[in-house]
Design a protein around this motif. Structure first.
Motif, PDB file in Angstrom:
ATOM      1  N   PRO A   1      -0.169 -10.131  69.405  1.00 18.47           N
ATOM      2  CA  PRO A   1      -1.344 -11.017  69.471  1.00 18.47           C
ATOM      3  C   PRO A   1      -1.690 -11.657  68.130  1.00 18.47           C
ATOM      4  O   PRO A   1      -2.195 -12.781  68.094  1.00 18.47           O
ATOM      5  CB  PRO A   1      -2.466 -10.073  69.937  1.00 18.47           C
ATOM      6  CG  PRO A   1      -1.767  -8.928  70.592  1.00 18.47           C
ATOM      7  CD  PRO A   1      -0.479  -8.772  69.854  1.00 18.47           C
ATOM      8  N   GLU A   2      -1.413 -10.955  67.032  1.00 22.65           N
ATOM      9  CA  GLU A   2      -1.799 -11.489  65.721  1.00 22.65           C
ATOM     10  C   GLU A   2      -0.993 -12.724  65.327  1.00 22.65           C
ATOM     11  O   GLU A   2      -1.466 -13.557  64.537  1.00 22.65           O
ATOM     12  CB  GLU A   2      -1.653 -10.412  64.641  1.00 22.65           C
ATOM     13  CG  GLU A   2      -0.250  -9.851  64.463  1.00 22.65           C
ATOM     14  CD  GLU A   2       0.072  -8.701  65.396  1.00 22.65           C
ATOM     15  OE1 GLU A   2       1.081  -8.016  65.162  1.00 22.65           O
ATOM     16  OE2 GLU A   2      -0.716  -8.486  66.356  1.00 22.65           O
ATOM     17  N   THR A   3       0.191 -12.884  65.878  1.00 16.92           N
ATOM     18  CA  THR A   3       1.017 -14.058  65.567  1.00 16.92           C
ATOM     19  C   THR A   3       1.267 -14.945  66.781  1.00 16.92           C
ATOM     20  O   THR A   3       1.837 -16.025  66.647  1.00 16.92           O
ATOM     21  CB  THR A   3       2.388 -13.623  65.003  1.00 16.92           C
ATOM     22  OG1 THR A   3       3.064 -12.798  65.974  1.00 16.92           O
ATOM     23  CG2 THR A   3       2.214 -12.851  63.711  1.00 16.92           C
TER      24      THR A   3
ATOM     25  N   THR B   1      -1.711  -7.435  76.365  1.00 17.43           N
ATOM     26  CA  THR B   1      -1.216  -6.412  75.441  1.00 17.43           C
ATOM     27  C   THR B   1      -2.169  -5.228  75.320  1.00 17.43           C
ATOM     28  O   THR B   1      -1.791  -4.183  74.781  1.00 17.43           O
ATOM     29  CB  THR B   1      -0.998  -7.012  74.036  1.00 17.43           C
ATOM     30  OG1 THR B   1      -2.225  -7.570  73.548  1.00 17.43           O
ATOM     31  CG2 THR B   1       0.069  -8.102  74.077  1.00 17.43           C
ATOM     32  N   ASN B   2      -3.390  -5.370  75.810  1.00 18.24           N
ATOM     33  CA  ASN B   2      -4.331  -4.242  75.816  1.00 18.24           C
ATOM     34  C   ASN B   2      -3.903  -3.229  76.869  1.00 18.24           C
ATOM     35  O   ASN B   2      -3.548  -3.586  77.990  1.00 18.24           O
ATOM     36  CB  ASN B   2      -5.756  -4.724  76.105  1.00 18.24           C
ATOM     37  CG  ASN B   2      -6.282  -5.648  75.027  1.00 18.24           C
ATOM     38  OD1 ASN B   2      -5.983  -5.472  73.854  1.00 18.24           O
ATOM     39  ND2 ASN B   2      -7.061  -6.642  75.422  1.00 18.24           N
ATOM     40  N   SER B   3      -3.959  -1.967  76.529  1.00 17.66           N
ATOM     41  CA  SER B   3      -3.442  -0.912  77.396  1.00 17.66           C
ATOM     42  C   SER B   3      -4.220  -0.772  78.700  1.00 17.66           C
ATOM     43  O   SER B   3      -3.691  -0.247  79.688  1.00 17.66           O
ATOM     44  CB  SER B   3      -3.459   0.428  76.648  1.00 17.66           C
ATOM     45  OG  SER B   3      -4.778   0.736  76.213  1.00 17.66           O
ATOM     46  N   ASP B   4      -5.469  -1.222  78.726  1.00 14.03           N
ATOM     47  CA  ASP B   4      -6.274  -1.063  79.933  1.00 14.03           C
ATOM     48  C   ASP B   4      -6.143  -2.231  80.905  1.00 14.03           C
ATOM     49  O   ASP B   4      -6.743  -2.220  81.981  1.00 14.03           O
ATOM     50  CB  ASP B   4      -7.758  -0.883  79.562  1.00 14.03           C
ATOM     51  CG  ASP B   4      -8.290  -2.061  78.744  1.00 14.03           C
ATOM     52  OD1 ASP B   4      -7.465  -2.764  78.128  1.00 14.03           O
ATOM     53  OD2 ASP B   4      -9.518  -2.250  78.708  1.00 14.03           O
ATOM     54  N   VAL B   5      -5.353  -3.257  80.550  1.00 10.90           N
ATOM     55  CA  VAL B   5      -5.163  -4.416  81.422  1.00 10.90           C
ATOM     56  C   VAL B   5      -4.024  -4.127  82.400  1.00 10.90           C
ATOM     57  O   VAL B   5      -2.949  -3.669  81.997  1.00 10.90           O
ATOM     58  CB  VAL B   5      -4.857  -5.684  80.593  1.00 10.90           C
ATOM     59  CG1 VAL B   5      -4.495  -6.844  81.505  1.00 10.90           C
ATOM     60  CG2 VAL B   5      -6.057  -6.049  79.732  1.00 10.90           C
TER      61      VAL B   5
END
Length: 248
Positions: free
Chosen positions: A34-36, A162-166
């Protein structure tokens, strides 16, 4: 088709998105940073670009911004049209339809494409009404940069995924899959399993296979997939093949 082409949606109207490889898409999410806003493969970084949008979807990318502003917190509630209603509207078209009726059918078809294929939310069964005024005059609809809006939403959904809860992802997944199979053609050899229901991120059986293939092939010198300098020549020399692949 004449009205869809007038609005700039003639090419994308021919694309079918029912055969998505959710296992491949899940594997790609694992490489997303996500940062890039790129896929960080062992041989380097790459991502879906505006050029890919124009090539794969045939939509305008360099026209006026689709939306002048984003909704505030108090305005983010949903006003939409159900897909079931849009499908019924499209199905009502007849051989003796008037020009006005055909234009209404074309608007319904475009709204369905926007909400179900090009810019879908992960869990919604309708499309936002904010797109409808942009289709009031079909001859000016192509003056908006639909491609940039589609790419921006895909980027947002990839970051969210990329969030684990998605558990599911929206955005133009057929664009992401088409890009992956074009840039990483070795992935096409994996046996594809059809799903009647979206399995969700990381829930497909073949995710480890795609993950291993991406890691092995990109470590073994497949860095040419990252070199955008040769992209124009690839497009020029393989244009007919690319077009056939897009329709498939």
């Amino acid at each position: 088709m004449s009205y869809l082409e007038l609005a700039g949606f003639g090419s994308v109207a021919l694309i079918r998105s029912s055969d998505l490889r959710f296992d491949l898409l899940s594997a790609l999410v694992e490489w997303r940073r996500p940062e890039t806003h790129t896929f960080n493969f062992p041989c380097g970084e790459c991502t879906v670009t505006m050029e890919d949008v124009a090539l794969q979807l045939g939509l305008p990318i360099d026209e006026s911004p689709l939306l002048g502003d984003s909704l505030g917190d108090g305005e983010s509630y949903f006003f939409g049209i159900k897909f079931t209603w849009l499908k019924a509207k499209i199905g009502q078209s007849s051989a003796i339809a008037t020009k006005g009726e055909l234009m209404c059918t074309a608007r319904a078809y475009i709204m369905h494409m926007v909400g179900a294929v090009l810019m879908p939310d992960a869990n919604d069964d309708n499309v936002h009404l904010m797109y409808l005024p942009l289709l009031a005059d079909l001859s000016t609809a192509r003056s908006y940069s639909w491609g940039s809006a589609i790419l921006a939403m895909l980027y947002r959904e990839l970051c969210r995924a990329t969030n684990s809860d998605v558990v599911d992802m929206g955005g133009c997944l057929i664009l992401l899959q088409s890009w992956a199979l074009y840039r990483l053609p070795f992935l096409a050899s994996v046996s594809h399993q059809s799903w009647s229901v979206r399995p969700g991120i990381g829930k497909s059986y073949d995710v480890p296979i795609y993950r291993l293939m991406i890691e092995q092939h990109t470590r073994e010198g497949s860095s040419d997939i990252m070199e955008t300098g040769c992209y124009d020549s690839l497009v020029a020399s393989n244009l007919s093949r690319i077009r056939r692949a897009r329709w498939r």
